[in-house]
Scaffold this active site. Structure first.
Site, mmCIF file in Angstrom:
data_model
loop_
_atom_site.group_PDB
_atom_site.id
_atom_site.type_symbol
_atom_site.label_atom_id
_atom_site.label_comp_id
_atom_site.label_asym_id
_atom_site.label_seq_id
_atom_site.Cartn_x
_atom_site.Cartn_y
_atom_site.Cartn_z
ATOM 1 N N CYS A 18 -12.414 2.463 11.703
ATOM 2 C CA CYS A 18 -13.004 2.527 12.991
ATOM 3 C C CYS A 18 -12.065 1.742 14.084
ATOM 4 O O CYS A 18 -11.404 1.172 13.547
ATOM 5 C CB CYS A 18 -14.471 2.113 13.069
ATOM 6 S SG CYS A 18 -15.564 3.013 12.028
ATOM 7 N N CYS A 258 -3.926 -2.253 4.338
ATOM 8 C CA CYS A 258 -4.614 -0.660 3.998
ATOM 9 C C CYS A 258 -3.063 -0.030 4.410
ATOM 10 O O CYS A 258 -2.776 0.221 5.521
ATOM 11 C CB CYS A 258 -5.306 -0.365 4.676
ATOM 12 S SG CYS A 258 -6.073 1.403 4.647
ATOM 13 N N SER A 305 0.938 12.592 12.585
ATOM 14 C CA SER A 305 1.507 11.526 12.029
ATOM 15 C C SER A 305 2.525 11.925 10.837
ATOM 16 O O SER A 305 3.398 10.861 10.265
ATOM 17 C CB SER A 305 0.109 11.006 11.018
ATOM 18 O OG SER A 305 -0.214 11.755 10.323
#
Length: 340
Positions: A18, A258, A305
Site C-alpha cells: 500500500c 522486498c 514495469s
C-alpha cells in the site's frame, strides 16, 4: 490492511503493498499536500483512500472506497484543517473484501485523544494480540492487522500516557512487514519493521517549512520536498513543533528489502535504498541476458514495469528492442485488483 494469517499459511499471491504518506507542516495545507502525495503513490493501491488531519486539539478523518481523485474533492479537502496529516491508499489481496472499515487511516481513541494510523505491510502474528485486546474489552470492527496495531498502540498508550511507549510495545510484539505513519493531534510519527522490508523515506519542505514521510521518493517530489534519508529499520521518528527526534524502537535485524518493490511495484523514478528503481530494473535485464541468453529477433517489454528490464536485455544481448504490447492508458493498475 488484510485479515491476519497464521504462520505457515502463507498465500501463493502478492500481499499488501500500500501507500502511506505523512506531513508535519504548520501553516501549510497539509490535507491538499497529502492528497497530492497519495496521487503520486496511486500505483500502490486503488481500492480505497483516506486522509486524517490533526489541528492540535483533535483529528478528523475522511476516507472512502475508490481512487484518490474519486474520494477527495475540494469540499472534502477544505474540511480537513490542521498542521499534521497522514494518508493511505489501499491495495487489498485477492479475495479480500472491500469495505469502508478496512480503509485507512485507522482511528483509535486514547481517553479523549484520537490517533490515526496508516500501515503498509503484512503482520503474521496478530491473532494472539487480537484475542488479548478483545479480552480487555476493546472492540475490533475491521478485522485487519492494521486495526490491531492501532488498537494495541492506543491501549498501551492509555496505560503509560506516552505514545512512544505504545508504538514501542507494538514494534516489540508485532511480527512481519510494516512501514507505518501515525498522527496524534499535534505530532507525526514514522516507524518501520526491524528488517526494513517495506520502504519509508523522509523529506523536508523548502525553507524548513515542514517534513514529509512517504512510501516512495516520488511522493516527496510531487510536493517539492527534498529527500533527506530513509526511516531506518526498527527506528521511530517523531516530528513536532519541538523539532525532529529519533530513537531505536527495537533493535535492527538483518536487512531484508522486498524484492518485488524493485521488480514491479515501485515507480521507476523512485529511489530506494540509494538505488534508482529504473536502473535496478535495467540492470536485471542485463544480468538476465548474460545468465540466460536467447536467440531472438526482437526484445519486447511488457508495460510498464517490464520495459526497463527488456531494454537492459536488448542492450546487453545486442538484439533490437521494439514496442509490441500496448497498454490501455485509461484503466488503472490491473494486477492489484482484488478480482479478475
Amino acid at each position: 490492511m488484510s485479515t491476519s494469517i497464521l504462520p505457515g499459511e502463507r498465500p501463493d499471491r502478492l500481499e499488501e503493498e500500500c501507500a502511506v504518506f505523512g506531513v508535519f507542516a504548520p501553516g501549510e495545507d497539509v490535507a491538499r499536500m497529502t492528497c497530492f502525495g497519495l496521487q503520486a503513490l496511486q500505483h500502490r493501491g486503488q481500492e480505497s483512500a483516506g486522509i486524517a488531519v490533526g489541528d492540535g486539539e483533535t483529528i478528523m478523518v475522511s476516507k472512502d472506497l475508490g481512487l484518490v481523485t474519486q474520494v477527495f474533492d475540494e469540499a472534502r479537502l477544505a474540511a480537513l484543517e490542521g498542521f499534521v496529516a497522514v494518508g493511505h491508499a489501499r491495495y487489498s489481496t485477492s479475495g479480500a473484501a472491500a469495505s469502508w472499515e478496512a480503509a485507512q487511516p485507522h482511528i483509535s481513541a486514547i481517553d479523549e485523544t484520537l490517533i490515526a494510523l496508516a500501515h503498509n505491510g503484512t503482520l503474521v502474528n496478530t491473532n494472539s494480540l487480537r484475542a488479548r485486546l478483545i479480552d480487555e474489552g476493546i472492540q475490533l470492527r475491521a478485522g485487519t492487522d492494521s486495526e490491531v496495531a492501532a488498537k494495541a498502540i492506543g491501549n498501551v498508550t492509555q496505560k503509560t500516557h506516552h505514545l512512544r511507549e505504545g508504538i514501542r510495545y507494538a514494534m516489540e510484539h508485532l511480527q512481519g512487514a510494516y512501514a507505518m505513519v501515525l498522527a496524534s493531534p499535534d505530532c507525526l510519527y514514522a516507524f518501520r519493521d526491524p528488517n526494513g522490508i517495506r520502504p519509508l523515506c523522509i523529506g523536508q519542505l523548502p525553507d524548513g517549512r515542514g517534513w514529509v514521510v512517504s512510501s516512495e521518493t516520488c511522493g516527496l517530489d510531487i510536493v517539492g520536498a527534498e529527500y533527506v534519508r530513509d526511516v531506518e529499520p526498527g527506528e521511530i521518528v517523531r516530528f513536532s513543533k519541538q523539532g525532529v527526534t529519533s530513537e531505536q524502537g527495537v533493535p535492527a535485524a538483518k536487512r531484508a528489502s522486498c524484492i518485488f518493490e524493485y521488480v514491479y511495484f515501485a515507480r521507476p523514478d523512485s529511489i530506494m535504498d540509494g538505488q534508482s528503481v529504473y536502473q535496478a530494473r535495467r540492470n536485471m535485464g542485463r544480468i538476465l541476458a548474460r545468465e540466460a541468453p536467447a536467440e531472438a529477433d526482437l526484445v519486447l517489454g511488457v508495460p510498464d514495469s517490464g520495459i526497463p528490464s527488456a531494454m537492459g536485455f536488448a542492450f546487453e544481448s545486442g538484439i533490437p528492442y521494439s514496442d509490441g504490447i500496448v497498454k490501455n492508458r485509461y484503466v488503472g493498475r490491473t494486477f492489484i485488483q482484488p478480482t479478475q
